[in-house]
Design an enzyme around this catalytic site. Structure first.
Site, mmCIF file in Angstrom:
data_model
loop_
_atom_site.group_PDB
_atom_site.id
_atom_site.type_symbol
_atom_site.label_atom_id
_atom_site.label_comp_id
_atom_site.label_asym_id
_atom_site.label_seq_id
_atom_site.Cartn_x
_atom_site.Cartn_y
_atom_site.Cartn_z
ATOM 1 N N GLU A 114 0.827 -1.217 0.000
ATOM 2 C CA GLU A 114 0.000 0.000 0.000
ATOM 3 C C GLU A 114 0.864 1.271 0.000
ATOM 4 O O GLU A 114 0.392 2.349 0.346
ATOM 5 C CB GLU A 114 -0.930 0.017 1.221
ATOM 6 C CG GLU A 114 -1.906 -1.132 1.288
ATOM 7 C CD GLU A 114 -3.094 -1.007 0.355
ATOM 8 O OE1 GLU A 114 -3.110 -0.100 -0.513
ATOM 9 O OE2 GLU A 114 -4.015 -1.830 0.486
ATOM 10 N N HIS A 170 -12.802 -3.455 3.279
ATOM 11 C CA HIS A 170 -11.350 -3.591 3.343
ATOM 12 C C HIS A 170 -10.808 -3.222 4.723
ATOM 13 O O HIS A 170 -10.171 -4.037 5.370
ATOM 14 C CB HIS A 170 -10.721 -2.719 2.252
ATOM 15 C CG HIS A 170 -9.236 -2.788 2.176
ATOM 16 N ND1 HIS A 170 -8.548 -2.470 1.033
ATOM 17 C CD2 HIS A 170 -8.284 -3.110 3.078
ATOM 18 C CE1 HIS A 170 -7.254 -2.607 1.244
ATOM 19 N NE2 HIS A 170 -7.069 -2.999 2.495
#
Length: 181
Positions: free
Chosen positions: A68, A147
């Protein structure tokens, strides 16, 4: 950068089940450097030597940063007031996103620490689209549908407190839903 504090916060996130397995990631910006959890790491077992480093241009200095990394990078580039980012998979906050229920700020702490919660539709984890859509938000607390959550702070403790308070508000929101039925 205080690596001991970084590790301590990562362990708290893991011990309190805000992250499980290799989920979640943490970063701190100091000057033109970003310190991040490495990809695939288990936050509860992270060591100081494991911490990855990048510059604000996205060049990797050390290690293999979280998948990420673009999310962290884009937020830091946009928000000069932010020096820490924590991304968790907090159970109740994430669950509420799966049923399209916004988290209500039901206590003074929720209103003081969180102010307003942003929401981002589902995009694949680690994708450029997820990073772009998250970085567009102006809130310090952002729910990623199906998520997890992203909490931003002036420092690591500020971001961590937002993780804790958000999950408390999520639990209260869920309890409210159950009582109203």
């Amino acid at each position: 950068m205080d690596k001991k504090q970084f590790i301590k916060i990562c362990r708290k996130l893991y011990d309190r089940k805000y992250v499980v397995g290799s989920g979640g990631n943490v970063s701190v910006k100091e000057g033109d450097k970003i310190y991040l959890t490495p990809t695939g790491s288990i936050l509860g077992f992270l060591k100081e030597d494991d911490i990855a480093e990048m510059d604000l241009d996205g060049n990797v200095i050390k290690g293999k940063p979280t998948s990420e990394k673009n999310l962290h990078l884009m937020i830091y580039r946009k928000r000069n007031d932010i020096n820490a980012i924590i991304h968790t998979h907090s159970l109740i906050s994430t669950f509420l996103s799966t049923i399209n229920k916004e988290i209500e700020l039901l206590t003074p702490e929720g209103k003081i620490f969180l102010k307003k919660i942003g929401y981002v539709d589902y995009y694949e984890a680690g994708s450029l689209k997820l990073a772009e859509e998250t970085a567009k938000r102006d809130e310090d607390v952002i729910i990623l549908k199906n998520h997890g959550v992203v909490c931003l702070g002036k420092d690591l403790i500020d971001a961590y407190i937002k993780v804790e308070v958000l999950e408390e508000q999520a639990k209260l929101t869920l309890l409210n839903l159950l009582v109203k039925k």
